[in-house]
Design a protein around this motif. Sequence first.
Motif, mmCIF file in Angstrom:
data_model
loop_
_atom_site.group_PDB
_atom_site.id
_atom_site.type_symbol
_atom_site.label_atom_id
_atom_site.label_comp_id
_atom_site.label_asym_id
_atom_site.label_seq_id
_atom_site.Cartn_x
_atom_site.Cartn_y
_atom_site.Cartn_z
ATOM 1 N N THR A 106 0.856 -1.188 0.000
ATOM 2 C CA THR A 106 0.000 0.000 0.000
ATOM 3 C C THR A 106 0.888 1.232 0.000
ATOM 4 N N PHE A 107 0.590 2.153 -0.890
ATOM 5 C CA PHE A 107 1.371 3.387 -0.961
ATOM 6 C C PHE A 107 0.636 4.527 -0.291
ATOM 7 N N TYR A 155 3.206 0.795 -11.024
ATOM 8 C CA TYR A 155 1.748 0.730 -11.058
ATOM 9 C C TYR A 155 1.152 2.023 -10.490
ATOM 10 N N PHE A 156 1.722 2.456 -9.381
ATOM 11 C CA PHE A 156 1.274 3.700 -8.748
ATOM 12 C C PHE A 156 1.611 4.891 -9.650
ATOM 13 N N ARG A 159 -0.559 5.850 -12.493
ATOM 14 C CA ARG A 159 -1.882 6.386 -12.174
ATOM 15 C C ARG A 159 -1.852 7.744 -11.481
ATOM 16 N N PHE A 160 -0.739 8.040 -10.843
ATOM 17 C CA PHE A 160 -0.658 9.293 -10.094
ATOM 18 C C PHE A 160 0.577 10.094 -10.475
#
Lengths: 393, 179
Positions: A106-107, A155-156, A159-160
């Motif tokens: 979890t980031f 992956y993060f 998306r951000f």
Amino acid sequence: MKRLICKICLLLLITSGSIFAQKKTVYSEAFSADKNTTAIFNLENTTVAIETSTDGKIHFDYTLEFDGYSKKEVEEKLQSINVVATKFDNHITLISNSVTKISDVTFAYDAPNGLILDFDGFQNRNDSIVRKSRDSIVKEIRHNNFGKINAPFKYFGDRFKTKGENGKLKNISKGSMKILRSQFVIKIPPYLKLKINGKDAQITIREDSTNELSVVLKRGFLYAKQLTNEYNIFKIENANLRAESIVGGSYDFNNISKGLIGSLQNVKITSEFSKIQIGELQDKVSITDFNSEYFFYNWNTDFKRFDLFSEYSKIHLFYPKDHDFSLKVMGNNTKSMYGNDLVIEMQPTSKGEKYNMMERKAKGEGHYSGAINFDIIHGIIYNYNDTFKPSKN
Amino acid sequence: MKQDIRDLFSDDDASGKQLPDNHRQEFYDKLKASRPRKTSKLNSNYLLKVAAIVVLFVAFTFAMFTTKDKISEEVVATPMETQIDIIEQQYLANIDLEWNNFISVTNDEKLIKRYRNKLDDLDADYQEISEEFKANNNNIQVIENLVENLKTRLQLLKDIQEHIKILNQKNEQYETINM
């Protein structure tokens, strides 16, 4: 000498993440179990991996690894997690929930200049439809180690983004992220009768299971190797499903958006609003569906009989390749598509009567593998087969 | 046996010969030809490597500039709630539009009812996830679940309309197909 120093520096750099990470045990407990022991796991916002225990006990081992968190933040996070297991009258109850969702990784990012959603990263891909082997489905299931994101930071990052000092969109650097890694391993003996209630839960059954399982899952995912038990009951809603093999039991799927099943045998499925790919249909499988999309890629040498009862379903039918079979399609108001050009309209009706719409009798040559029976209304069948062409009655 | 060495060349034929005009050039040419040939440093492998580096450099520079172009648009940092709100509004407007399209292309009450129930069910889910989002608005999974929920609703409506469109197309009719 210089090269040695360089190597040491590089090693330190690589391992510094682990050195500074803080590992905390959230819960660790073991309970004895026998063949009459039953258990219930109530999981919310929790990620668990279920394995087979070798000592006949049930083990709960939950650890969290914090990277970039302050001591206070670690304490707050631990406070927001509730895990407790109890045993009463040979029945074990586990309750595990968290205020916020906890995944494998979890980031968290304290965005001084704002966190910006890069919406393009959420878009879907459209894959072309080709026959897939059972092995390739299994390979697809095993990809990413049962759903673990291989490169979570990428992956993060896809998306951000954040806002740079010049006011432009900028990638987020790894150093400014806080990372929480969760590992909740539950080991159960193979004879345990287990019920799981999951909500926003990510459940991975890492080994072949013969346990009698009753699973209700709402949101999250279920990834499994082989699930074998004729008394298994699964009800999965608005979630993802990946199973290498399912043998026995009844399964209820509602809005399974990315269903991948290696093979099915002796299974009764009820489904709606789902999209499910099946690598191989083996014997005694029946599906009752409303408005799902199914991919039937391969058929076992002895699938014997397959029944589909459906309404508003979209069926991608890959015909048995090597053995003789029969096919019968009953129902009404269904389209049968052959490639892009040929569309056949089968028995449109306003009264709802059912007709024999399509039939392929066994040729009587070679090994007979089984009968495919469709009872379908308002359906579309996409036929993937170039060995024969339809003829007018 | 003693003799004057000057007499040795007095009647030599060569002594009277004239050197050709380009004898110097010939000498240099012969000298050059007699030297061992140096292998050129600019052999094909070397050239290939240089070419590869140049191509890589150009590609890298191009990628750098195009990437920079892609992400160098001016952005306004808004709170994640606002960003999700904007996405939500866009999706809900589309969902509403597609719903109206859907009920106009079918008269199957049973189908409409099942869709209404499913969309209500997904909306209830969305409200639950929204509560979680309020508590933790930087959790990627929660944000993904929110977007996924909206996408699912829109996709369901688009898919069923496509399905009905295919069913309503007039094609060759068959009583029964025998294969």
